[in-house]
Design an enzyme around this catalytic site. Structure first.
Site, PDB file in Angstrom:
ATOM      1  N   LYS A  88       0.811  -1.227   0.000  1.00  0.00           N
ATOM      2  CA  LYS A  88       0.000   0.000   0.000  1.00  0.00           C
ATOM      3  C   LYS A  88       0.839   1.269   0.000  1.00  0.00           C
ATOM      4  CE  LYS A  88      -4.203  -1.987   1.949  1.00  0.00           C
ATOM      5  NZ  LYS A  88      -5.146  -2.037   3.079  1.00  0.00           N
ATOM      6  N   HIS A 109      -1.896  -3.478  -4.774  1.00  0.00           N
ATOM      7  CA  HIS A 109      -0.971  -3.495  -3.637  1.00  0.00           C
ATOM      8  C   HIS A 109      -0.524  -4.909  -3.274  1.00  0.00           C
ATOM      9  CE1 HIS A 109      -4.386  -4.637  -1.017  1.00  0.00           C
ATOM     10  NE2 HIS A 109      -3.455  -5.019  -0.161  1.00  0.00           N
TER      11      HIS A 109
END
Length: 513
Positions: free
Chosen positions: A376, A401
């Site tokens: 992330k 991610h």
């Protein structure tokens, strides 16, 4: 025969009482002449060596001798006639003892009344025996001399054999404890190997004493306990132990040395950092010199392993802190001061143990889990912190991610990082195949990913997010039940819900700051 009339050494009453309780030396007389066996018994009546009497077993043929050797493995001395049911029956018995039984410990003496059947030089050269006598040679005194010599040789050979076997067991025991990965596993392995090493079935306790510092006084903790002392495992200080053990530990700490007692043994070792480890073994009977030597030898190996393991744990702790800090840094982009990654790691560790994974595997998950969302860092804040529902384009970006994190972590060759890469890539896969990024289903999803997926969901639902409020525990339980076999591995859901209170307690121990 001369030895029929030899005098025996007198035996004092107290010595006789002691010898009755001592194990006997076993001697086998093989002769087809019953009178020879009887005379041998008479000549050796009352014979003792090192406070132990001689138990005389007899056989009247080579075949009977074989049966006795099969039945009695600890015969110290064998006195064998050469000519019995056949002219070489005694020689065949010697060959059976040495070759087929692989017995090179028993001291074997041949005797014969017909020396012409088996020439002395040939027999001594070709057969593994200690001596070859004519029956007329063996007076009472010479028979006793032969037995003294044979028992001394047997004692020395068995001592060497025990020491060799002891060394082998020390090496095996040490190799077993070297495979442990934590101080607690190490302590438990030491207790188990120590009692096995000495053939004991007694109680033991292992304690670690930490040096005093500016921030804290000297402290002790019990790492493992066994037998009747098992209830004292995980105690925090010496005072909580039984008074007798506490006193022995304090004595060892004061003297800084191991203690040998009639009913106990205390191992003491102090490493370079000042940590002291104490091992107490409660003995029902006093151990001998040989066993003490094994204890000391094993203690040296334990001490060295302890020091190495302590260093290893410090390195692992430092590594774990770095991983947690990195995970926290990612998490704090959306929830400042949150302890989400710590909780996910702890819950994952407990979940792994609850389904039967060993401590090492569970600990690897503990260290790797904080990095489950490291990818992330590549997600834009506008998407990551958006309070509402993501549109399709934003959702597609968010899903990247998992791959980003996996590829980042996979660059490392470290085992924990490889596991972290598996977790990062697979913790959004669903049991029914509806997850991402690869649409894996069932057991095709790595177990570490399945574990962290459930731990992550369990904790996330109980934590407020920009796009929703915290869920009550009952709603979380209902949701997990409904998603068993869909989003989550049914076995893992059953394990978590089966001990729901314990997992809630783990979560509550690490609140957000």
């Amino acid at each position: 025969m001369e030895f029929l009339f030899a005098d025996d050494d007198p035996v004092m009453p107290d010595k006789a009482a002691a010898s009755r309780n001592a194990p006997t030396w076993k001697m086998l007389v093989v002769d087809d002449d019953p009178e020879v066996v009887a005379v041998t018994r008479l000549a050796l009546s009352g014979f003792e060596f090192l406070g132990r009497k001689v138990e005389i077993l007899s056989a009247h043929s080579g075949i009977e001798g074989r049966e006795i050797f099969n039945r009695e493995p600890e015969i110290a001395v064998a006195l064998i006639d050469v000519v019995m049911e056949s002219e070489d029956a005694g020689l065949k018995l010697v060959e059976y003892i040495r070759v087929q039984c692989a017995n090179h410990t028993t001291r074997v003496y041949l005797r014969t009344g017909q020396p012409g059947h088996a020439p002395v030089d040939r027999v001594i050269r070709e057969y593994d025996i200690d001596d070859y006598k004519e029956k007329t040679e063996l007076t009472a005194q010479k028979l006793r001399t032969l037995l003294y010599s044979g028992l001394r040789a047997y004692r020395d050979i068995t001592t060497i054999s025990r020491q060799r076997d002891g060394m082998r067991r020390v090496i095996l025991a040490t190799s077993d404890i070297l495979r442990t990965g934590s101080l607690r596993e190490f302590a438990s392995a030491v207790l188990g190997q120590l009692t096995d090493l000495l053939g004991l079935n007694d109680s033991a306790i292992y304690c670690l004493v930490l040096p005093a510092s500016d921030k804290s006084p000297r402290a002790a903790r019990t790492l493992a306990a066994s037998g009747s002392l098992v209830e004292f495992a995980d105690q925090g200080d010496l005072e909580s132990l039984p008074p007798a053990i506490s006193a022995r530990f304090k004595e060892a700490l004061q003297r800084r040395e191991s203690l040998h007692g009639e009913h106990d043994y205390v191992l003491y070792h102090r490493n370079h950092s000042g940590q002291e480890n104490l091992l107490y073994v409660e003995l029902k009977t006093e151990i001998g010199v040989h066993e003490r030597e094994l204890l000391e030898l094993y203690a040296i190996n334990v001490s060295l392993t302890f020091e190495n393991l302590t260093v290893l744990e410090e390195l692992q702790a430092a590594q774990g802190e770095v991983v947690s800090l990195l995970g926290d840094a990612v998490e704090q982009r959306r929830a400042p001061s949150a302890a989400h990654v710590e909780r996910v790691a702890r819950i994952s560790h407990a979940l792994a143990l609850s389904i039967g994974l060993d401590e090492r595997a569970a600990r690897m998950i503990l260290h790797a889990a904080p990095l489950h969302d490291v990818g992330k860092i590549a997600i834009d804040d506008a998407i990551l912190l958006k309070p509402g529902t993501l549109d399709p384009e934003e959702w597609a970006a968010m899903k990247t991610h998992a791959v980003v994190g996996a590829e980042l972590l996979a660059r490392s060759d470290r085992e924990v990082m490889q596991i972290a890469a598996q977790i990062a890539r697979s913790h959004h896969e669903h049991w029914d195949g509806s997850g991402y990024p690869a649409g894996l289903a069932g057991e095709a999803i790595p177990l570490v990913g399945r574990i962290v997926a459930l731990a992550d969901a369990f904790d996330s639902l109980s934590t407020a997010r920009p796009y929703r409020t915290r869920w009550p525990d009952e709603e979380i339980r209902s949701y997990l039940e409904a998603q068993s076999g869909k989003r989550f591995d049914p076995r893992l859901v059953a394990a978590l819900l089966g001990d729901f209170g314990r997992f809630v307690a783990i979560r509550e121990r690490f609140p957000d700051a």
